[in-house]
Write an enzyme that holds these catalytic residues in place. Structure first.
Site, PDB file in Angstrom:
ATOM      1  CD  GLU A   1      -7.635  -1.364  -0.681  1.00  0.00           C
ATOM      2  OE1 GLU A   1      -8.294  -0.704   0.144  1.00  0.00           O
ATOM      3  OE2 GLU A   1      -6.707  -2.112  -0.354  1.00  0.00           O
TER       4      GLU A   1
ATOM      5  CG  HIS B   1      -2.110  -0.845   1.127  1.00  0.00           C
ATOM      6  ND1 HIS B   1      -3.189  -0.744   1.964  1.00  0.00           N
ATOM      7  CD2 HIS B   1      -2.418  -1.839   0.259  1.00  0.00           C
ATOM      8  CE1 HIS B   1      -4.112  -1.630   1.634  1.00  0.00           C
ATOM      9  NE2 HIS B   1      -3.669  -2.307   0.600  1.00  0.00           N
TER      10      HIS B   1
END
Length: 339
Positions: free
Chosen positions: A107, A38
Site C-alpha cells: 500500500e 505497516h
C-alpha cells in the site's frame, strides 16, 4: 478442520500490549496469529504502528504452539527482498518452524515513506514476482546473485535458515494474480470469501503439478467488534475501521491518514455495521465467518477492532466464540457441518 486465528493489529495497539495479547490468544485456543506489517495506521484515531518483526520476535518467545504469520509484508519498496528473506528465516528459527511469510504488493500508505515513489499496479506485481524468486533462492542457504528488472542481489547468503526454507503465502484478489503467484508460493491469502478464488488457485496449482486442494492453505481474515453494547461497538468500529469500506483499489493508493479520513468522511456507522458484526452476539460472528469455510478457506483470522476491549474480549467471550466456530465449521473446508 478449519483453523481460526487472532490478528495482531499493529495499528491499534502498542507493541508490549500486542505481545501480551498474543500469549493470551494462544492460551484461549486460537490456532494462529497473523500480524499486519505497516509503517502507518490507516486512520489517526488508531494511533499506533510498531515494527511487526520486533513484535513477532517477542511473540515467538512468548508462545509455544500457535502458528505465526505476516498478513502481509510488502517485500519490494520499504524492504529489499534480500532483507525480508533474512528476517523471515530468523523468525522461522526463533519460532521452531511456526512461521509463514505472507506477502503482498503493498500500500502506498506504508511504502511511500522511503521516498522511492509508488509504482503502478502492474509494476508492483512484477516487483513482487522478482521478490518471491529472490526470497526462495536465499532460503536455500546458498550463495545467490540475482539481476532482475527491479532488484539486484550481489553474492548474498542467508546463513541461518530453516532446513526446508519458510512457507510463503501471497495475497491475491483475482485470476491474474492467481495465475502469477499460485505457482510461486505455497498458500493463498484473501480477505473476501470467494469460492472462485479458491477454485482457480487449486486449478492453477494442479496444472503446475504442485500440491493443491488440502495440500495448500487458503487464509482469510474478517473484522469483528465484540462489545457488551451493540451501539457502542458500532461507534468504535466506525471510528477505527471505516477505512475498510474503501476497498483495495482505493486503499492501496492513498498515501496518508488524512487521505483515508477524506475518503471515508461519508461512511456512516451503519455502513460499517453491514460488514463488521458489532456487539455481544457471538452467533452473528459465526454467521459472518461462515462464508469463508463455505468458500473453501482453511484458515480464518479474526480482527477484534479497537484496543479498548481487546483484553476483555480475550479474557471473556473469545473461548466461547472459538467453541461455536469449531462446532459450526465443517471438518473439511468447503464442506457442510454435520454437527
Amino acid at each position: 478442520m478449519t483453523r481460526f486465528g487472532y490478528t495482531l493489529m499493529t495499528e491499534q495497539s502498542g507493541p508490549k500490549e500486542l505481545v501480551g495479547y498474543a500469549a493470551d490468544a494462544e492460551r484461549v485456543g486460537f490456532d494462529l496469529l497473523v500480524s499486519s506489517d505497516h509503517y502507518s495506521p490507516w486512520l489517526a484515531a488508531q494511533g499506533h504502528a510498531s515494527y511487526a518483526w520486533s513484535v513477532l520476535g517477542a511473540v515467538a518467545h512468548a508462545t509455544e504452539r500457535v502458528e505465526l504469520m505476516t498478513y502481509v509484508t510488502c517485500p519490494t519498496v520499504r524492504y529489499h527482498p534480500a532483507v525480508v528473506a533474512q528476517k523471515a528465516a530468523t523468525l522461522a528459527l526463533l519460532s521452531d518452524g511456526r512461521f509463514t511469510l505472507g506477502l503482498g504488493s503493498g500500500e502506498n500508505l506504508n511504502e511511500h515513506v522511503v521516498g522511492h515513489g509508488w509504482p503502478a499496479v502492474d509494476a508492483r506485481q512484477d516487483m513482487l514476482v522478482e521478490a518471491v524468486e529472490i526470497i526462495r533462492a536465499l532460503h536455500t542457504g546458498e550463495m545467490t546473485t540475482y539481476d532482475g528488472e527491479y532488484f539486484r542481489v550481489d553474492s548474498a547468503r542467508v546463513w541461518d535458515v530453516p532446513e526446508d526454507g519458510v512457507p510463503l503465502a501471497a495475497a491475491v484478489a483475482g485470476p491474474k494474480g492467481i495465475s502469477r503467484f499460485a505457482p510461486l508460493v505455497d498458500h493463498l491469502v484473501a480477505t473476501e470469501p470467494r469460492e472462485d478464488l479458491v477454485r482457480t488457485w487449486d486449478e492453477v496449482r494442479t496444472d503446475a503439478s504442485l500440491p493443491s486442494g488440502a495440500g495448500t492453505r487458503k487464509i482469510g481474515q474478517i473484522p469483528i467488534c465484540w462489545g457488551p453494547d451493540a451501539e457502542e461497538a458500532t461507534a468504535l468500529a466506525h471510528e477505527q475501521f471505516r477505512w475498510f469500506a474503501g476497498g483495495w483499489a482505493v486503499n492501496s493508493d492513498l498515501p496518508t491518514t488524512a487521505g483515508f479520513a477524506g475518503a471515508t468522511q461519508f461512511v456512516r456507522p451503519e455502513d460499517v455495521a453491514e460488514t463488521v458484526p458489532c456487539g455481544p452476539d457471538l452467533d452473528a460472528v459465526v454467521e459472518a465467518v461462515r462464508p469463508f469455510w463455505e468458500a473453501g478457506f482453511t484458515d480464518v483470522a479474526l480482527v477484534q477492532v479497537g484496543d479498548a476491549r481487546q483484553q476483555e474480549f480475550l479474557d471473556g467471550p473469545a473461548a466461547d466464540l472459538l467453541e461455536r466456530l469449531r462446532a459450526a465449521a465443517p471438518s473439511t473446508p468447503g464442506g457442510t457441518s454435520d454437527r
